[in-house]
Motif scaffolding. Structure first.
Motif, short mmCIF file in Angstrom:
data_model
loop_
_atom_site.label_atom_id
_atom_site.label_comp_id
_atom_site.label_asym_id
_atom_site.label_seq_id
_atom_site.Cartn_x
_atom_site.Cartn_y
_atom_site.Cartn_z
N GLU A 71 5.98 7.44 -7.97
CA GLU A 71 6.18 8.35 -6.85
C GLU A 71 7.66 8.57 -6.59
O GLU A 71 8.11 9.70 -6.37
CB GLU A 71 5.49 7.79 -5.59
CG GLU A 71 3.96 7.75 -5.66
CD GLU A 71 3.40 6.63 -6.55
OE1 GLU A 71 4.19 5.80 -7.06
OE2 GLU A 71 2.17 6.61 -6.76
N HIS A 176 3.14 5.24 0.26
CA HIS A 176 1.76 5.12 -0.21
C HIS A 176 1.55 3.93 -1.13
O HIS A 176 0.42 3.50 -1.34
CB HIS A 176 1.37 6.40 -0.98
CG HIS A 176 1.34 7.63 -0.12
ND1 HIS A 176 0.29 7.93 0.70
CD2 HIS A 176 2.26 8.60 0.06
CE1 HIS A 176 0.55 9.06 1.35
NE2 HIS A 176 1.75 9.48 0.97
N VAL A 177 2.63 3.44 -1.73
CA VAL A 177 2.48 2.42 -2.76
C VAL A 177 3.47 1.27 -2.52
O VAL A 177 4.62 1.51 -2.19
CB VAL A 177 2.75 3.02 -4.17
CG1 VAL A 177 2.45 2.00 -5.25
CG2 VAL A 177 1.91 4.27 -4.39
N ARG A 178 2.98 0.06 -2.69
CA ARG A 178 3.85 -1.12 -2.66
C ARG A 178 3.73 -1.84 -3.98
O ARG A 178 2.62 -1.99 -4.53
CB ARG A 178 3.41 -2.10 -1.55
CG ARG A 178 3.87 -1.73 -0.17
CD ARG A 178 3.35 -2.75 0.84
NE ARG A 178 1.89 -2.81 0.85
CZ ARG A 178 1.18 -3.92 0.75
NH1 ARG A 178 1.78 -5.09 0.60
NH2 ARG A 178 -0.14 -3.88 0.77
N LEU A 180 3.55 -5.12 -6.02
CA LEU A 180 3.15 -6.49 -5.67
C LEU A 180 3.64 -7.52 -6.68
O LEU A 180 4.00 -8.62 -6.30
CB LEU A 180 1.62 -6.57 -5.56
CG LEU A 180 0.95 -5.76 -4.46
CD1 LEU A 180 -0.56 -5.94 -4.51
CD2 LEU A 180 1.47 -6.14 -3.08
N VAL B 137 -0.47 11.77 -2.74
CA VAL B 137 -0.91 10.39 -2.53
C VAL B 137 -0.39 9.50 -3.67
O VAL B 137 0.18 9.99 -4.65
CB VAL B 137 -2.45 10.30 -2.45
CG1 VAL B 137 -2.98 11.19 -1.33
CG2 VAL B 137 -3.11 10.66 -3.79
N GLY B 138 -0.62 8.21 -3.53
CA GLY B 138 -0.16 7.27 -4.54
C GLY B 138 -1.08 7.26 -5.75
O GLY B 138 -2.25 7.66 -5.68
N GLN B 139 -0.53 6.81 -6.89
CA GLN B 139 -1.28 6.78 -8.14
C GLN B 139 -1.21 5.40 -8.78
O GLN B 139 -0.18 4.73 -8.71
CB GLN B 139 -0.73 7.84 -9.11
CG GLN B 139 0.66 7.54 -9.65
CD GLN B 139 1.22 8.68 -10.49
OE1 GLN B 139 1.16 9.84 -10.09
NE2 GLN B 139 1.77 8.34 -11.65
N GLU B 152 -6.51 -0.16 1.68
CA GLU B 152 -5.81 0.02 0.41
C GLU B 152 -6.57 -0.63 -0.74
O GLU B 152 -7.50 -1.41 -0.52
CB GLU B 152 -4.37 -0.52 0.49
CG GLU B 152 -4.28 -2.01 0.81
CD GLU B 152 -2.84 -2.47 1.00
OE1 GLU B 152 -1.99 -1.68 1.46
OE2 GLU B 152 -2.57 -3.65 0.69
N HIS B 154 -5.79 -2.74 -4.46
CA HIS B 154 -4.78 -3.39 -5.31
C HIS B 154 -5.21 -3.17 -6.75
O HIS B 154 -6.36 -3.48 -7.10
CB HIS B 154 -4.68 -4.88 -5.00
CG HIS B 154 -4.14 -5.16 -3.62
ND1 HIS B 154 -3.89 -6.42 -3.16
CD2 HIS B 154 -3.79 -4.31 -2.62
CE1 HIS B 154 -3.42 -6.35 -1.92
NE2 HIS B 154 -3.36 -5.08 -1.57
N LEU B 166 -0.04 -3.18 -8.14
CA LEU B 166 0.41 -2.32 -7.06
C LEU B 166 -0.62 -2.31 -5.94
O LEU B 166 -1.82 -2.45 -6.19
CB LEU B 166 0.58 -0.87 -7.56
CG LEU B 166 1.51 -0.59 -8.72
CD1 LEU B 166 1.45 0.90 -9.08
CD2 LEU B 166 2.94 -0.99 -8.38
N ALA B 167 -0.15 -2.10 -4.72
CA ALA B 167 -1.04 -1.82 -3.59
C ALA B 167 -0.95 -0.33 -3.30
O ALA B 167 0.15 0.20 -3.09
CB ALA B 167 -0.60 -2.63 -2.37
N LEU B 168 -2.09 0.35 -3.32
CA LEU B 168 -2.11 1.79 -3.07
C LEU B 168 -2.82 2.04 -1.75
O LEU B 168 -3.98 1.62 -1.56
CB LEU B 168 -2.89 2.53 -4.17
CG LEU B 168 -2.50 2.27 -5.63
CD1 LEU B 168 -3.49 2.98 -6.55
CD2 LEU B 168 -1.09 2.74 -5.91
N ARG B 169 -2.13 2.70 -0.85
CA ARG B 169 -2.77 3.07 0.41
C ARG B 169 -3.79 4.18 0.14
O ARG B 169 -3.51 5.11 -0.61
CB ARG B 169 -1.71 3.55 1.41
CG ARG B 169 -2.29 3.85 2.78
CD ARG B 169 -1.40 4.79 3.55
NE ARG B 169 -0.20 4.11 4.04
CZ ARG B 169 0.76 4.74 4.70
NH1 ARG B 169 0.69 6.04 4.91
NH2 ARG B 169 1.82 4.09 5.12
#
Lengths: 312, 250
Positions: A71, A176-178, A180, B137-139, B152, B154, B166-169
Motif C-alpha cells: 500500500e 489498513h495494514v500492519r 506483524l 483497502v489493504g491486500q 481484522e 492475520h 500481516l494484519a489486514l483491517r
C-alpha cells in the motif's frame, strides 16, 4: 519522459533483479530513474546511482518503510511517477505484489512477467504456464510492467557513474495494514533467483530428509542454490520459496541440475532458459530430457552421491 | 462476517493448449474447461472459515459468458451459499475485471474478498491487487494461512526467502497460494444439490463500467525450444562434458 524502476533490496544491498531491470529499462532510450524506498537507504541509493544507465535515484528513507507494505510503496510510485512513461519492476514476490496496485491506481493495464520488450508498448510474455508466448500491445500512454529478471542481463556497475540522488518523503502511510513479522528460511546456500548453479529435486527424492541428504552435498560442492518442483513442495519435501516453475521462481543459471524431475511444463517453464541443463532420472522417457543438454538414465540415489564424489 | 470469492473459468490444467494455424490466438474450442486451481483454494479457505464459525455466508462470483455458470456450480457444490454471474461477451482483462468486481463488492458489502493468486491461462496475477487498490483497502497476496481476529485478519504471505505476516483491517482483499489448503473433492450428490442453489445474474453493461481491454494480443507462438539432450552413460562422462566442453564447473 523517463522510466521509473522500483528497486528491490534486502535492507543492505540491491537485489540482482534490480540490475536486470535497469537493462530492460534501456529499451525505451529514455532517462532511467530508480526509486529506492526503505529504512536507512543511503548506501543502497548510492549503489543504485553507480549502475550504468541510471540517470537519477529517488531515495525514500523512513522507519515505517523498514518492512515495506504494498500500500505504501504503491503510493510512493504513484507520487513519483508523474512524468514517467514507464513504471517497471522485476517479477518477484515484491514486484508482483506492488505493481498491479500501482497500475490500478493509475487506471492503466499492466504487463506481467515480460520476457522481451519488442517496442515501446509491445511485449512478449508467457501464458499457459509458459507453454505459449504471447506478443501483446498496450494502448495506455503509461506502461506498467514487471520483467522476468532471468531474461535480461544484469547492468554493470560503473564506478564513474554517480547519478544524482533526490530525496522524497513519505506523506501518509496505510491505516489498513500492519506488519506483524517475518520468517526467513535459513539457508547457507546462495539465493535461488541469482545463483550461478542450481540443484533441483523432484518427488522421486521420496522424503524431506532424503531431499537434503542427497542434494545438499552436491549443492555445497557446486556452491549452488537448492530448488524444488511443485510436486516436491506439495509433498512437503522442500519449502515453497525454493519452488522453481511458472508459479514459483523462474531461474536461468549457468548450470541447472534436475534430479528426479519428470519435466512438467509448469517446472520447465521456470528453468529452460538455463545455459546448461543436466537431468538425472530413472525413467528413460522423462520429458525433462527434452530440455536438457545432457542426461543420465540412472538411479538418483546412486548417481548423485557419485557425481558429488567425482567433482572432487 | 461475509466472504466473497472470485473465481475464473479456465482451460483445464491437464489440457495442452494449441495455437490457431494463423498464430492469432490459442485454440481452445472444445477444450475441457474448469475452475482455476488457485480459486479452488480460495473457496476452500472461505468454507473452512465458515466451518470454524467465523463466517455467516460465502458468495462466489465470476464474470464472463453464460457458460461460466459451471464454475459457479462447482463453487456451490464445494459449499458456497450462493453465486453471482456478471454476464458479458467482452474480452475481460484484469483491470476490467477488478472494476466490475468493485461494483459487485459495493452491492454485496463483504468483509473479506478472496481470489486465487493468478489464473493459469493468462498468468497475470493482478486482479486481487487491482481490486484492493480500487476499493482503497489493504491486500494480502500469495497467502498460505489466514486467521480471523477482531475487525481484522492475520495472513501469512509466501515471499522470496520465507514468509511474512500481516494484519489486514477488514474489509480486505487476499489472494490464495496453493499452500493455503487442500481443496475438498466435490461429490456427485453435492453437485446435484448445487443445481438447486441460486445463481444471480447481472448484465455487465448495466453496471455502466468501462471494462474494455487495454491490451491487444498481436500473435501467439510456441516458446523457443532447446535441442533434445545427449544421453550420457556415466557420471565421469558428465563431469568431463561440464568441465571441458561447457566449462561451467571448475
Amino acid at each position: 519522459m523517463s522510466v521509473l524502476i522500483l528497486a528491490e533490496h534486502d535492507g543492505h544491498t540491491l537485489k540482482q533483479a534490480t540490475y536486470r531491470a535497469v537493462t530492460a529499462a534501456q529499451h525505451w532510450q529514455l532517462p532511467v530513474h530508480v526509486l529506492v524506498a526503505g529504512h536507512t537507504t543511503a548506501a543502497i541509493a548510492q549503489e543504485a546511482a553507480a549502475i550504468q544507465g541510471v540517470a537519477q535515484v529517488i531515495q525514500v528513507d523512513a522507519a515505517v518503510l523498514a518492512h515495506p507494505l504494498a500500500e505504501d510503496i504503491a503510493d510512493l510510485l504513484v507520487r513519483a511517477g508523474g512524468d514517467h512513461t514507464v513504471i517497471l519492476a522485476a517479477h518477484t514476490a515484491f514486484g508482483k505484489n506492488v505493481l498491479p496496485r500501482v497500475a490500478a491506481l493509475l487506471d492503466v493495464a499492466m504487463l506481467s512477467d515480460v520476457v522481451t520488450i519488442v517496442g515501446p508498448k509491445t511485449y512478449v510474455r508467457p501464458i499457459y504456464a509458459g507453454s505459449i508466448y504471447a506478443t501483446v500491445e498496450s494502448i495506455d500512454a503509461l506502461q506498467v510492467l514487471t520483467i522476468r529478471a532471468s531474461s535480461f542481463a544484469a547492468a554493470s556497475v560503473s564506478p564513474g557513474n554517480a547519478a544524482p540522488i533526490v530525496m522524497m518523503d513519505v506523506s501518509t502511510t496505510t491505516a489498513h495494514v500492519r506488519w506483524l513479522g517475518q520468517v526467513h528460511n535459513v539457508s547457507e546456500r546462495p539465493e535461488l533467483a541469482s545463483a550461478r548453479v542450481v540443484v533441483s529435486g523432484g518427488r522421486s527424492l521420496g522424503s524431506a530428509e532424503k531431499f537434503q541428504v542427497v542434494l545438499a552435498p552436491l549443492a555445497e560442492k557446486l556452491d549452488a542454490a537448492l530448488g524444488a518442483t511443485r510436486a516436491a513442495v506439495d509433498a512437503g519435501f522442500a519449502p515453497n520459496d525454493i519452488q522453481v516453475g511458472q508459479t514459483g521462481t523462474v531461474v536461468a543459471p549457468e548450470l541447472y541440475i534436475a534430479v528426479g524431475i519428470s519435466g512438467a511444463v509448469q517446472h520447465t517453464a521456470g528453468m529452460k532458459d538455463s545455459k546448461v541443463i543436466v537431468a538425472i532420472n530413472h525413467d528413460a522417457d522423462a520429458a525433462i530430457f527434452q530440455v536438457s543438454d545432457y542426461y543420465l538414465v540412472a538411479d538418483l540415489f546412486e548417481t548423485v552421491p557419485a557425481l558429488t564424489e567425482a567433482l572432487g | 462476517m461475509k466472504i466473497l470469492v472470485a473465481v475464473k473459468r479456465v482451460v483445464d490444467y491437464n489440457v495442452k493448449v494449441r495455437l490457431k494455424p494463423d498464430g492469432s490466438d490459442v485454440d481452445i474450442a472444445g477444450a475441457k474447461m474448469g475452475i482455476n486451481p488457485f480459486d479452488e483454494n480460495a473457496i476452500e479457505e472461505a468454507l473452512r472459515l465458515k466451518e470454524r464459525g467465523h463466517v455467516s455466508e460465502v458468495v462466489a462470483v465470476t464474470l464472463g459468458m453464460a457458460a461460466c455458470q459451471d464454475v459457479l456450480r462447482h463453487a456451490l457444490a464445494m459449499g458456497a451459499d450462493r453465486a453471482i454471474l456478471v454476464e458479458t461477451d467482452v474480452l475481460l482483462q484484469p483491470l476490467g475485471i477488478a472494476r466490475l468486481l468493485k461494483a459487485v463488492v459495493e452491492r454485496e458489502q463483504p468483509d473479506l474478498i478472496i481470489l486465487g493468486k493468478q489464473a493459469i491461462d493468462d498468468d497475470a496475477g493482478q486482479t486481487g491487487q487491482m481490486l484492493a487498490a480500487l476499493l482503497g483497502v489493504g491486500q494480502g497476496t500469495f497467502i498460505s494461512a489466514v486467521d480471523v481476529h477482531e475487525g481484522e485478519v492475520h495472513v501469512t504471505r509466501e515471499v522470496d526467502g520465507g514468509t511474512e505476516t500481516l494484519a489486514l483491517r477488514l474489509p480486505a482483499v487476499v489472494t490464495a497460494d496453493l499452500r493455503l489448503n487442500e481443496p475438498r473433492y466435490v461429490k456427485l450428490p453435492n453437485l446435484m444439490m448445487a443445481k438447486k442453489k441460486p445463481i444471480q445474474t447481472y448484465q455487465a453493461v448495466d453496471f455502466g463500467i468501462d471494462a474494455s481491454p487495454h491490451l491487444k494480443q498481436l500473435t501467439v507462438a510456441n516458446p523457443p525450444t532447446r535441442k533434445p539432450g545427449i544421453k550420457l552413460d556415466s557420471v565421469q562422462e558428465l563431469v568431463e562434458k561440464l568441465r571441458t566442453e561447457k566449462k561451467v564447473i571448475g
